[in-house]
Scaffold this motif. Structure first.
Motif, PDB file in Angstrom:
ATOM      1  N   GLY A   1     -13.156  97.672   7.893  1.00  0.00           N
ATOM      2  CA  GLY A   1     -12.912  99.096   7.734  1.00  0.00           C
ATOM      3  C   GLY A   1     -11.443  99.379   7.536  1.00  0.00           C
ATOM      4  N   LEU A   2     -11.039 100.618   7.735  1.00  0.00           N
ATOM      5  CA  LEU A   2      -9.640 101.005   7.514  1.00  0.00           C
ATOM      6  C   LEU A   2      -8.721 100.450   8.596  1.00  0.00           C
ATOM      7  CD1 LEU A   2     -10.080 104.764   6.492  1.00  0.00           C
ATOM      8  CD2 LEU A   2      -9.877 102.754   5.009  1.00  0.00           C
ATOM      9  N   LYS A   3      -9.085 100.642   9.832  1.00  0.00           N
ATOM     10  CA  LYS A   3      -8.323 100.152  10.994  1.00  0.00           C
ATOM     11  C   LYS A   3      -6.829 100.502  10.909  1.00  0.00           C
ATOM     12  CE  LYS A   3      -9.414  98.539  14.925  1.00  0.00           C
ATOM     13  NZ  LYS A   3     -10.443  99.269  15.704  1.00  0.00           N
ATOM     14  N   GLU A   4      -6.544 101.738  10.538  1.00  0.00           N
ATOM     15  CA  GLU A   4      -5.166 102.204  10.526  1.00  0.00           C
ATOM     16  C   GLU A   4      -4.691 102.565  11.933  1.00  0.00           C
ATOM     17  OE1 GLU A   4      -4.813 104.258   6.136  1.00  0.00           O
ATOM     18  OE2 GLU A   4      -5.738 105.415   7.743  1.00  0.00           O
ATOM     19  N   ILE A   5      -5.635 102.949  12.786  1.00  0.00           N
ATOM     20  CA  ILE A   5      -5.318 103.241  14.181  1.00  0.00           C
ATOM     21  C   ILE A   5      -6.310 102.500  15.070  1.00  0.00           C
ATOM     22  CG2 ILE A   5      -4.344 105.517  13.677  1.00  0.00           C
ATOM     23  CD1 ILE A   5      -6.970 106.743  14.695  1.00  0.00           C
TER      24      ILE A   5
ATOM     25  N   ILE B   1     -12.115 116.498  13.010  1.00  0.00           N
ATOM     26  CA  ILE B   1     -11.101 115.647  13.630  1.00  0.00           C
ATOM     27  C   ILE B   1     -11.733 114.396  14.232  1.00  0.00           C
ATOM     28  CG2 ILE B   1      -9.453 115.522  15.545  1.00  0.00           C
ATOM     29  CD1 ILE B   1      -8.874 118.526  15.016  1.00  0.00           C
ATOM     30  N   SER B   2     -12.849 114.554  14.910  1.00  0.00           N
ATOM     31  CA  SER B   2     -13.499 113.391  15.526  1.00  0.00           C
ATOM     32  C   SER B   2     -13.986 112.413  14.463  1.00  0.00           C
ATOM     33  CB  SER B   2     -14.653 113.828  16.423  1.00  0.00           C
ATOM     34  OG  SER B   2     -15.705 114.419  15.688  1.00  0.00           O
ATOM     35  N   HIS B   3     -14.457 112.926  13.339  1.00  0.00           N
ATOM     36  CA  HIS B   3     -14.879 112.038  12.245  1.00  0.00           C
ATOM     37  C   HIS B   3     -13.678 111.330  11.616  1.00  0.00           C
ATOM     38  CE1 HIS B   3     -19.052 114.057  11.443  1.00  0.00           C
ATOM     39  NE2 HIS B   3     -18.912 113.597  12.672  1.00  0.00           N
ATOM     40  N   ASP B   4     -12.560 112.029  11.493  1.00  0.00           N
ATOM     41  CA  ASP B   4     -11.347 111.390  10.972  1.00  0.00           C
ATOM     42  C   ASP B   4     -10.906 110.239  11.870  1.00  0.00           C
ATOM     43  OD1 ASP B   4     -11.279 113.132   8.860  1.00  0.00           O
ATOM     44  OD2 ASP B   4      -9.605 114.338   9.608  1.00  0.00           O
ATOM     45  N   LEU B   5     -10.949 110.467  13.168  1.00  0.00           N
ATOM     46  CA  LEU B   5     -10.563 109.404  14.100  1.00  0.00           C
ATOM     47  C   LEU B   5     -11.464 108.186  13.940  1.00  0.00           C
ATOM     48  CD1 LEU B   5      -9.876 111.539  17.303  1.00  0.00           C
ATOM     49  CD2 LEU B   5      -8.174 110.337  15.920  1.00  0.00           C
ATOM     50  N   ARG B   6     -12.747 108.416  13.772  1.00  0.00           N
ATOM     51  CA  ARG B   6     -13.690 107.309  13.607  1.00  0.00           C
ATOM     52  C   ARG B   6     -13.413 106.550  12.311  1.00  0.00           C
ATOM     53  NH1 ARG B   6     -19.273 109.957  13.613  1.00  0.00           N
ATOM     54  NH2 ARG B   6     -20.000 107.793  13.482  1.00  0.00           N
ATOM     55  N   LEU B   7     -13.149 107.269  11.239  1.00  0.00           N
ATOM     56  CA  LEU B   7     -12.873 106.603   9.962  1.00  0.00           C
ATOM     57  C   LEU B   7     -11.584 105.784  10.023  1.00  0.00           C
ATOM     58  CD1 LEU B   7     -13.781 109.390   7.360  1.00  0.00           C
ATOM     59  CD2 LEU B   7     -14.827 107.121   7.533  1.00  0.00           C
ATOM     60  N   MET B   8     -10.538 106.371  10.589  1.00  0.00           N
ATOM     61  CA  MET B   8      -9.247 105.686  10.629  1.00  0.00           C
ATOM     62  C   MET B   8      -9.275 104.469  11.546  1.00  0.00           C
ATOM     63  SD  MET B   8      -6.941 109.157  10.667  1.00  0.00           S
ATOM     64  CE  MET B   8      -5.326 108.407  10.736  1.00  0.00           C
ATOM     65  N   ASP B   9     -10.234 104.453  12.499  1.00  0.00           N
ATOM     66  CA  ASP B   9     -10.374 103.326  13.419  1.00  0.00           C
ATOM     67  C   ASP B   9     -11.459 102.345  12.960  1.00  0.00           C
ATOM     68  OD1 ASP B   9      -9.948 101.895  15.936  1.00  0.00           O
ATOM     69  OD2 ASP B   9     -11.875 102.728  16.563  1.00  0.00           O
ATOM     70  N   SER B  10     -12.106 102.621  11.843  1.00  0.00           N
ATOM     71  CA  SER B  10     -13.251 101.796  11.416  1.00  0.00           C
ATOM     72  C   SER B  10     -12.821 100.349  11.192  1.00  0.00           C
ATOM     73  CB  SER B  10     -13.869 102.378  10.144  1.00  0.00           C
ATOM     74  OG  SER B  10     -12.923 102.428   9.091  1.00  0.00           O
ATOM     75  N   GLY B  11     -13.725  99.437  11.466  1.00  0.00           N
ATOM     76  CA  GLY B  11     -13.426  98.015  11.341  1.00  0.00           C
ATOM     77  C   GLY B  11     -14.038  97.218  12.492  1.00  0.00           C
ATOM     78  N   PRO B  12     -13.313  96.287  13.099  1.00  0.00           N
ATOM     79  CA  PRO B  12     -11.885  96.042  12.879  1.00  0.00           C
ATOM     80  C   PRO B  12     -11.553  95.220  11.637  1.00  0.00           C
ATOM     81  CG  PRO B  12     -12.707  94.587  14.574  1.00  0.00           C
ATOM     82  CD  PRO B  12     -13.839  95.485  14.228  1.00  0.00           C
ATOM     83  N   LYS B  13     -12.532  94.492  11.080  1.00  0.00           N
ATOM     84  CA  LYS B  13     -12.225  93.618   9.945  1.00  0.00           C
ATOM     85  C   LYS B  13     -12.630  94.228   8.600  1.00  0.00           C
ATOM     86  CE  LYS B  13     -10.616  90.150  12.374  1.00  0.00           C
ATOM     87  NZ  LYS B  13      -9.186  89.758  12.277  1.00  0.00           N
TER      88      LYS B  13
END
Length: 471
Positions: A310-314, A296-308
């Motif tokens: 990466g994914l930056k979905e959250i 779960i913690s890795h998923d949060l990091r991936l979904m927040d990756s970026g901001p420019k």
């Protein structure tokens, strides 16, 4: 046995000889020897483990006093001393390193000596007058390290679970469910193998995590049932030597009242003393939870990756600057911390498994390691989940536009066409879309494989991402 040398020190004697001890300390000669023998880590016993030992001593003093095994005034003084420790006093007196004598005798005697010396003060006597109140003959009456320490691990585990881990899990589950409701209408691209997959609801991601944690909490509840079966009363080798016939049942009943938990006597005292299986079972449940928390913690990091880039979905809430050299950088530090704690818990679990199989004959002498690792695992997991919930999950926001853009551009949308145009045709369309840059919709219409109305119905992101209910 003791004698006062002066106001600053006293002389205590044991079977090995005499030692001068500061008059200010409440521990005695055996604790002093242990501190000299084990200057290993500087890590002292966990407060929860001390609480567990003190609660056992309180229960035993009550019952032994009621049964006439120790004088009533000494019983009451030991109980008062125990209550003072439980209220937070004398905590600095528990000084034996967690890596110590096998079975935990050193820590056990540390507890016995502190309670005996404080009881002496309560009775108006001076520390070290063990003819009046003895660490062995009164505080430890009818007990042995061999039955007290495995009981203390059980009680410490139950206390840690009720104080830290279960409340933290309940808070995390409730917060994840709230986020699931908040994000339920947001469609994002699913990803499998780190590649584009069919659309999913962001809310369902959070609901899935809540369900995962709920299942782990249920597993831990089940495993912790083993901790409620106590071998207290087994004395030195599980025979109950030097105990009153009524002691075993009454002390467990008294201890159950003290911690408000349905404790019960072990059906076989020797088995309860020898086998560390209950601790391995609980530790395994903790390891299982830790593994999913890492995910779960890795998923949060991936979904927040970026901001420019990466994914930056959250957006995870920024809680501190992320770089000593790059201005404006914020890192997913709460998720990173979570993974590190979980790795430590997994390591503790391996150590517990090794220690559990290292017992011989009537006793497992590796219990101090098991006690520290198990209780510490519970507490750092609980503290971590609480911090992750409060400092991260509660403040997560969604980037709706980014989520939708990814979902609409995913080639995996072609999956919805399988039942209408066939898998091979759908695969060819996906390949052509990737090569030409044309949309899936445009290619299907150009080839005349479906009408525009049919496509609009099939490629409906809201409908595609809706989880079908069980019938």
């Amino acid at each position: 046995m003791t004698e006062q040398r002066n106001s600053q020190s006293r002389i205590e004697r044991d079977s090995m000889g005499d030692r001068e001890i500061s008059s200010s300390v409440y521990y005695g000669i055996q604790t002093v020897r242990a501190t000299e023998n084990f200057p290993i880590s500087g890590i002292r016993p966990l407060p929860t483990y001390v609480d567990a030992c003190i609660l056992i001593k309180k229960a035993t003093a009550i019952v032994n006093g009621e049964l006439g095994c120790i004088p009533q005034d000494i019983s009451q003084a030991i109980v008062q001393a125990a209550d003072e420790v439980l209220a937070g006093q004398f905590r600095e007196q528990f000084v034996v390193d967690v890596y110590q004598a096998g079975a935990g005798t050193s820590h056990h005697m540390n507890v016995n000596e502190v309670l005996a010396n404080r009881a002496l003060e309560i009775l108006g006597d001076h520390k070290g007058n063990y003819k009046r109140v003895s660490p062995n003959d009164h505080v430890n009456y009818g007990q042995s390290t061999n039955d007290v320490i495995p009981t203390a691990i059980r009680i410490g585990g139950l206390l840690a679970l009720s104080r830290t881990l279960h409340p933290a899990l309940e808070g995390a589950i409730a917060t994840l469910e709230a986020k699931a409701a908040e994000f339920q209408d947001i469609v994002r691209s699913g990803r499998t193998h780190m590649q584009d997959a069919v659309p999913v609801r962001l809310g369902e991601n959070f609901r899935a995590w809540a369900h995962i944690l709920t299942e782990h909490q249920n597993r831990i509840y089940t495993a912790s049932g083993d901790l409620m079966v106590l071998g207290l009363g087994g004395s030195a080798a599980g025979t109950g030597l030097n105990t009153h016939p009524q002691y075993r049942a009454r002390v467990i009943s008294t201890l159950a009242e003290l911690i408000n938990s349905p404790l019960q006597p072990a059906p076989h005292l020797m088995a309860a003393m020898q086998s560390m299986a209950p601790f391995v079972n609980v530790s395994g449940a903790l390891r299982n939870l830790a593994q999913d928390l890492v995910k779960i913690s890795h998923d949060l990091r991936l979904m927040d990756s970026g901001p420019k880039t990466g994914l930056k979905e959250i957006q995870l809430p920024p809680v501190q600057p992320g770089s000593s050299i790059m201005p404006g950088k914020y890192n997913p530090v709460m998720a990173e911390m979570t993974s590190m704690v979980c790795f430590q818990v997994m390591g503790y679990d391996s150590a517990i498994a090794l220690a559990a199989q290292a017992g011989q004959l009537e006793l497992n002498v590796m219990m101090p390691l098991i006690a520290y690792n198990l209780i510490h695992s519970i507490e750092i997991l609980g503290n971590t989940i609480a911090a992750l919930t409060q400092r991260c999950i509660q403040g997560i926001t969604a980037n709706r536009e980014r989520c939708l853009a990814y979902a609409e551009s995913s080639l995996a949308l072609v999956t919805a066409l399988n039942t209408h145009i066939g898998y091979l045709n759908a695969a060819a369309i996906a390949k052509e879309s990737l090569e030409t840059g044309k949309s899936l919709r445009q290619i299907v219409l150009e080839k005349g494989l479906m009408s525009e109305a049919e496509l609009a119905k099939v490629l409906n992101l809201e409908q595609m991402s809706q989880i079908l209910p069980l019938e």
